[in-house]
Write an enzyme that holds these catalytic residues in place. Structure first.
Site, PDB file in Angstrom:
ATOM      1  CB  SER A 299       2.908   3.969 -10.303  1.00 18.01           C
ATOM      2  OG  SER A 299       3.341   5.184  -9.746  1.00 18.01           O
TER       3      SER A 299
ATOM      4  CG  ASP B  53       7.747   1.263  -4.395  1.00 17.49           C
ATOM      5  OD1 ASP B  53       8.188   2.423  -4.263  1.00 17.49           O
ATOM      6  OD2 ASP B  53       6.675   1.003  -4.966  1.00 17.49           O
TER       7      ASP B  53
ATOM      8  CG  HIS C 255       7.625   3.365  -7.783  1.00 20.96           C
ATOM      9  ND1 HIS C 255       6.524   2.907  -7.102  1.00 20.96           N
ATOM     10  CD2 HIS C 255       7.134   4.100  -8.825  1.00 20.96           C
ATOM     11  CE1 HIS C 255       5.411   3.349  -7.677  1.00 20.96           C
ATOM     12  NE2 HIS C 255       5.756   4.065  -8.737  1.00 20.96           N
TER      13      HIS C 255
END
Length: 387
Positions: free
Chosen positions: A163, A327, A360
């Site tokens: 991320s 995701d 995610h």
């Protein structure tokens, strides 16, 4: 540094967070926003041992609300949670501390020991708050480079993170190409999409609309708790997938099948989000959340370098790009765009789209085979260095 402790042969045991302060003329941080920051303190942890050749170091970059405590335990008290990536870091694990020297630091602007909005402004003797200068991912990486050099390491076997951590990985490979042998950006993107920026904007408004925020001048004991909790709830929705929510909560009521006909939490998913929000307030700072989300919004490799291909042209790293099928915050298409640009720049890149219904957050959760892919890539990097 790791301490001796009996936590089983898969744990690094007891660890402590260390700090180093960079001051003096050589360590004035010239930020992208045009301001200067000095001095800068960095909180970090290390696991494993640096080998004599100093070529087994791996830098772990944390995501939005992470910190330097990536593995092991701070107290050993029963029920204590381990570091946020403990599932991957330790003896015999993917990031094997019998083979590698692992470094993780709280990034610039954090609230867990590194200089940020909660730190004391030397000019006023009070916390910076909103007087803290805006910073970017590029600024974060510059401070991390100071730390790596402080540890007497000239090059890194790999840089890895997911991320926002993956954004730092990409920036490392671009900003310090001679220092990075392998780059592993996970569940990340070359730029924030308008939808992602929108979620961050709503989260920031939730904080700034809380009367307790008081234009950032709140006391630590009286934070804008409602606004920060709501911001976390908004963000957390984007970290899960619909399949994960169906599996974890479905449409179950908290009290059996009882319909309360009230505006309190009726469904299990509501209760879960309220818990995530209230627990987050206890460990994180509201102003810090504002700055970090803005740093994510500003991240745009295409705008910074003219094109994605141009961004990667000076890189010397091998890349392993990892995405997750479910995701929807940074979907596989974002990773595939990175892979295409890296290939166009003539660099070596491998790609793995991991099957998962966890959304995610999959890179932080057990239940996928990401570790096997990472282990294989690191082994190949080691063999390349030995040749």
């Amino acid at each position: 540094m790791s301490l001796v402790c009996e936590f089983g042969n898969k744990s690094v045991g007891l660890v402590t967070t260390e700090k180093v302060t960079f001051q003096g003329d050589d360590y004035v941080l010239n930020l992208d926003c045009g301001q200067r920051l000095h001095p800068v303190t960095i909180a970090y942890e290390t696991y494993g041992e640096l080998n004599p050749d100093k070529n087994n170091a791996i830098l772990v970059c944390h995501a939005l609300t992470g910190d330097a405590h990536a593995a092991g335990y701070h107290t050993g008290v029963e029920g204590e949670k381990p570091g946020w990536w403990d599932m991957l870091i330790g003896p015999g694990k993917c990031l094997d501390t019998d083979r590698y020297f692992i470094i993780c630091s709280n990034f610039l602007g954090g609230c867990k020991g590194t200089t940020g909005p909660t730190s004391i402004n030397p000019a006023t003797g009070k916390p910076y708050g909103l007087d803290f200068p805006f910073y970017t991912v590029r600024d974060m990486v510059q401070v991390q480079q100071w730390l790596v050099s402080h540890l007497n390491i000239k090059s890194l076997l790999a840089v890895i993170g997911g991320s926002l951590g993956g954004m730092q990985v990409l920036q490392w490979a671009i900003q310090f190409p001679e220092m990075v042998h392998g780059a592993l950006p996970i569940a990340t993107t070359a730029r924030m999409s308008p939808q992602s920026i929108a979620f961050n904007a709503v989260a920031r408004q939730a904080i700034m609309s809380d009367p307790q925020w008081n234009f950032g001048l709140y006391e630590p004991q009286s934070p804008p708790a409602s606004g920060l909790a709501l911001a976390r709830m908004i963000g957390h929705i984007t970290y899960l997938s619909q399949d994960a929510m169906l599996r974890k909560f479905s449409r179950r009521f908290i009290q059996g099948n009882t319909r309360g006909y009230k505006f309190e939490a009726d469904f299990e998913v509501e209760s879960y989000l309220h818990y995530q929000g209230s627990s987050f307030v206890k460990r994180f700072d509201a102003n810090t959340y504002l700055f970090i989300t803005k740093a994510m919004d500003y991240f745009d490799l295409e705008a910074d370098y003219g094109s994605l291909k141009a961004a990667f042209e000076k890189c010397q790293s091998s890349f392993l790009v990892i995405s997750f099928t479910s995701d929807w915050l940074f979907p596989p298409e974002c990773s595939q765009e990175l892979v295409k640009a890296i290939r166009m720049a003539g660099k070596h890149v491998s790609y793995c789209n991991v099957g998962s219904d966890q959304g995610h957050d999959a890179f932080l959760l057990p239940g996928n085979r990401m570790g096997e892919v990472v282990s294989g890539f690191l082994t190949r990097l080691e063999s390349e260095i030995r040749r």
